[in-house]
Design a protein around this motif. Structure first.
Motif, PDB file in Angstrom:
ATOM      1  N   ALA A 193      11.132  51.014 -56.372  1.00 26.24           N
ATOM      2  CA  ALA A 193      11.964  50.143 -55.531  1.00 26.24           C
ATOM      3  C   ALA A 193      13.099  49.525 -56.347  1.00 26.24           C
ATOM      4  O   ALA A 193      14.233  49.426 -55.869  1.00 26.24           O
ATOM      5  N   SER A 194      12.805  49.120 -57.592  1.00 26.21           N
ATOM      6  CA  SER A 194      13.828  48.480 -58.427  1.00 26.21           C
ATOM      7  C   SER A 194      14.910  49.480 -58.839  1.00 26.21           C
ATOM      8  O   SER A 194      16.097  49.143 -58.864  1.00 26.21           O
ATOM      9  N   ILE A 195      14.501  50.701 -59.190  1.00 24.91           N
ATOM     10  CA  ILE A 195      15.472  51.737 -59.572  1.00 24.91           C
ATOM     11  C   ILE A 195      16.366  52.057 -58.367  1.00 24.91           C
ATOM     12  O   ILE A 195      17.594  52.082 -58.470  1.00 24.91           O
ATOM     13  N   GLN A 196      15.738  52.283 -57.235  1.00 27.04           N
ATOM     14  CA  GLN A 196      16.508  52.632 -56.022  1.00 27.04           C
ATOM     15  C   GLN A 196      17.464  51.501 -55.630  1.00 27.04           C
ATOM     16  O   GLN A 196      18.627  51.749 -55.304  1.00 27.04           O
ATOM     17  N   PHE A 197      16.992  50.274 -55.711  1.00 29.31           N
ATOM     18  CA  PHE A 197      17.814  49.101 -55.385  1.00 29.31           C
ATOM     19  C   PHE A 197      19.072  49.069 -56.253  1.00 29.31           C
ATOM     20  O   PHE A 197      20.185  48.851 -55.778  1.00 29.31           O
ATOM     21  N   THR A 198      18.875  49.306 -57.578  1.00 29.73           N
ATOM     22  CA  THR A 198      20.002  49.257 -58.516  1.00 29.73           C
ATOM     23  C   THR A 198      21.007  50.374 -58.224  1.00 29.73           C
ATOM     24  O   THR A 198      22.221  50.139 -58.214  1.00 29.73           O
ATOM     25  N   LEU A 199      20.504  51.588 -57.980  1.00 35.07           N
ATOM     26  CA  LEU A 199      21.407  52.713 -57.716  1.00 35.07           C
ATOM     27  C   LEU A 199      22.200  52.484 -56.422  1.00 35.07           C
ATOM     28  O   LEU A 199      23.409  52.733 -56.369  1.00 35.07           O
ATOM     29  N   ILE A 200      21.523  51.978 -55.388  1.00 33.90           N
ATOM     30  CA  ILE A 200      22.207  51.746 -54.110  1.00 33.90           C
ATOM     31  C   ILE A 200      23.252  50.631 -54.261  1.00 33.90           C
ATOM     32  O   ILE A 200      24.349  50.715 -53.724  1.00 33.90           O
ATOM     33  N   LYS A 201      22.899  49.621 -55.056  1.00 28.80           N
ATOM     34  CA  LYS A 201      23.829  48.511 -55.270  1.00 28.80           C
ATOM     35  C   LYS A 201      25.132  49.036 -55.894  1.00 28.80           C
ATOM     36  O   LYS A 201      26.234  48.682 -55.465  1.00 28.80           O
ATOM     37  N   MET A 202      24.990  49.920 -56.892  1.00 25.15           N
ATOM     38  CA  MET A 202      26.179  50.482 -57.551  1.00 25.15           C
ATOM     39  C   MET A 202      27.004  51.298 -56.563  1.00 25.15           C
ATOM     40  O   MET A 202      28.224  51.208 -56.526  1.00 25.15           O
ATOM     41  N   GLY A 242      16.618  54.041 -48.094  1.00 22.72           N
ATOM     42  CA  GLY A 242      17.163  52.745 -48.534  1.00 22.72           C
ATOM     43  C   GLY A 242      18.674  52.729 -48.406  1.00 22.72           C
ATOM     44  O   GLY A 242      19.268  51.736 -47.969  1.00 22.72           O
ATOM     45  N   LEU A 243      19.309  53.830 -48.773  1.00 27.47           N
ATOM     46  CA  LEU A 243      20.764  53.934 -48.688  1.00 27.47           C
ATOM     47  C   LEU A 243      21.218  53.862 -47.227  1.00 27.47           C
ATOM     48  O   LEU A 243      22.169  53.151 -46.885  1.00 27.47           O
ATOM     49  N   ARG A 244      20.498  54.559 -46.365  1.00 35.34           N
ATOM     50  CA  ARG A 244      20.842  54.551 -44.935  1.00 35.34           C
ATOM     51  C   ARG A 244      20.717  53.145 -44.348  1.00 35.34           C
ATOM     52  O   ARG A 244      21.571  52.694 -43.593  1.00 35.34           O
ATOM     53  N   ALA A 245      19.629  52.453 -44.735  1.00 39.56           N
ATOM     54  CA  ALA A 245      19.399  51.106 -44.207  1.00 39.56           C
ATOM     55  C   ALA A 245      20.493  50.149 -44.693  1.00 39.56           C
ATOM     56  O   ALA A 245      21.021  49.345 -43.914  1.00 39.56           O
ATOM     57  N   SER A 276      32.195  51.693 -38.580  1.00 41.63           N
ATOM     58  CA  SER A 276      31.503  52.736 -37.820  1.00 41.63           C
ATOM     59  C   SER A 276      30.965  53.687 -38.878  1.00 41.63           C
ATOM     60  O   SER A 276      31.725  54.174 -39.717  1.00 41.63           O
ATOM     61  N   VAL A 277      29.655  53.896 -38.852  1.00 39.84           N
ATOM     62  CA  VAL A 277      29.019  54.672 -39.919  1.00 39.84           C
ATOM     63  C   VAL A 277      28.541  56.029 -39.408  1.00 39.84           C
ATOM     64  O   VAL A 277      28.017  56.120 -38.290  1.00 39.84           O
ATOM     65  N   TYR A 278      28.734  57.072 -40.200  1.00 40.77           N
ATOM     66  CA  TYR A 278      28.330  58.433 -39.806  1.00 40.77           C
ATOM     67  C   TYR A 278      27.390  59.013 -40.860  1.00 40.77           C
ATOM     68  O   TYR A 278      27.729  59.058 -42.045  1.00 40.77           O
ATOM     69  N   ILE A 279      26.216  59.433 -40.419  1.00 42.02           N
ATOM     70  CA  ILE A 279      25.219  60.014 -41.332  1.00 42.02           C
ATOM     71  C   ILE A 279      24.744  61.334 -40.715  1.00 42.02           C
ATOM     72  O   ILE A 279      24.239  61.337 -39.594  1.00 42.02           O
ATOM     73  N   PRO A 280      24.899  62.468 -41.425  1.00 39.63           N
ATOM     74  CA  PRO A 280      24.476  63.737 -40.807  1.00 39.63           C
ATOM     75  C   PRO A 280      22.961  63.871 -40.712  1.00 39.63           C
ATOM     76  O   PRO A 280      22.220  63.170 -41.416  1.00 39.63           O
TER      77      PRO A 280
END
Ligand code: KG4
Ligand code: ZN
Length: 334
Positions: free
Chosen positions: A240-249, A277-280, A292-296
């Motif tokens: 969770a911490s690694i993912q949080f940091t990468l998404i933050k960047m 996490g990125l999608r959320a 307006s966000v687009y996600i395939p």
């Protein structure tokens, strides 16, 4: 007469073929290479050999299931780059000989442009101009998309791709390749603030993802000295911490790019855009900033030939064909 295009993708470890008819995707056949799992990453020579084995059955299935005779094909589109040279060569060589034997034109496709046009396979389609954050195992780019084939890279990573950062930190945690989806899975049960890893601060819209790998390496080394079970006991919090940091960047620069270019149509593409996490986080930012966000769909996020077919279709409409002496380009730019 309809525009029927066969598309081939072989840039990394997915062998894929798709048929598109008048802009509508008829199928998307993908053979994933499991041979790389035990090596902890894609082995280029093994990827080329697996493409050689998979390519003809995959193309055969794509043509058969499309209901279109190969004699009714209008063109062959293929990934010219960027990607692994040996892997690309298999697709390029086949595309050339197949198009030559049928007497139809060839269309070269940039794989990164294709990840972005994956958004045009299904509705809702993004409105121009939009910004696309393309995040995969090989690339991390912010692209200003002005039209189907008019794009400008406005920011990118100076070192590792974000997918690489997911996979390499996952490897440090003892997770198998590709580790990105596993980090995503375990992160759902962990505390993202448990271990604060450093967030890189690059100038402008540039990214850097190599630091987190070293930070996690040293952090684990220190913790394992006093507790050999540290990883097992803290796996969900670590993920969770690694993912949080990468998404933050990722999000810091995306916000900056959207503000600088005054754009509120935002898209994400590439394998890492499957990350929950990125999608959320993107949905949260959309509410906050009025984006307006687009996600395939997931199938079109990771490497596939349907996205190659989309670029093929738009290039066909413009008459953008390539010569028979075309060669792959491992570092092809948008
Ligand atoms: O676009 P892609 O299929 O291939 C490349 O062109 O690189 O992206 C593969 C990358 C890998 O690094 C993989 O770990 C990552 O996408 N990935 C994820 C997730 N699903 C795939 N990373 C984080 N969370 C996911 N759910
Ligand atoms: Zn890709």
């Amino acid at each position: 007469m309809k525009i029927n295009i066969l598309a081939i993708e072989s840039s990394c470890d997915e062998t894929s073929a798709a048929v598109i008819s008048d802009g509508k995707i008829l199928n998307n056949i993908i053979a994933t290479q499991s041979v790389h799992e035990k090596y902890g990453g894609v082995v280029p020579e093994l990827a080329s050999r697996a493409h050689q084995q998979h390519l003809i059955p995959v193309i055969h299935e794509a043509i058969e299931s499309s209901g279109i005779s190969k004699n009714d094909l209008s063109a062959v589109a293929f990934t010219r780059g960027p990607g692994l040279m040996g892997a690309l060569l298999v697709g390029v060589s086949f595309a050339k000989s197949f198009a030559y034997s049928l007497g139809i034109p060839l269309i070269e496709v940039n794989h990164m442009q294709a990840h972005i046009l994956a958004h045009f396979i299904e509705d809702p389609k993004p409105k121009f101009p939009f910004i696309c954050l393309t995040v995969s195992g090989g690339h991390t780019q912010l692209v200003l998309v002005k039209d189907h084939l008019v794009m400008e890279v406005i920011g990118e990573t100076m070192d590792d791709a974000v997918g690489e950062a997911f996979d390499k930190t996952a490897k440090l945690l003892g997770l198998p390749y590709p580790g990105g989806p596993l980090i995503d899975k375990y992160a759902k049960e962990g505390n993202p603030k448990a271990f604060p890893f450093p967030v890189s601060d690059m100038p402008g819209l540039s990214y850097s993802f190599s630091g987190i790998k070293t930070a996690v390496l040293y952090f684990l080394r220190d913790q394992l000295k006093s507790n050999p079970n540290f990883i097992e006991e803290n796996l969900t919090d670590l993920c969770a911490s690694i993912q949080f940091t990468l998404i933050k960047m990722l999000m810091q620069k995306l916000k900056k790019a959207a503000a600088a270019h005054k754009i509120n149509h935002i898209a994400i593409a590439g394998g890492v855009s499957a990350n929950s996490g990125l999608r959320a986080e993107l949905q949260l930012l959309a509410k906050k900033h009025g984006w307006s966000v687009y996600i395939p769909k997931f199938e079109y996020c990771t490497d596939n030939a349907a996205m190659i077919a989309m670029v093929g279709h738009y290039k066909y409409l413009k008459g953008e064909f390539c010569a028979m002496d075309v060669v792959p380009e491992a570092r092809m730019k948008i």
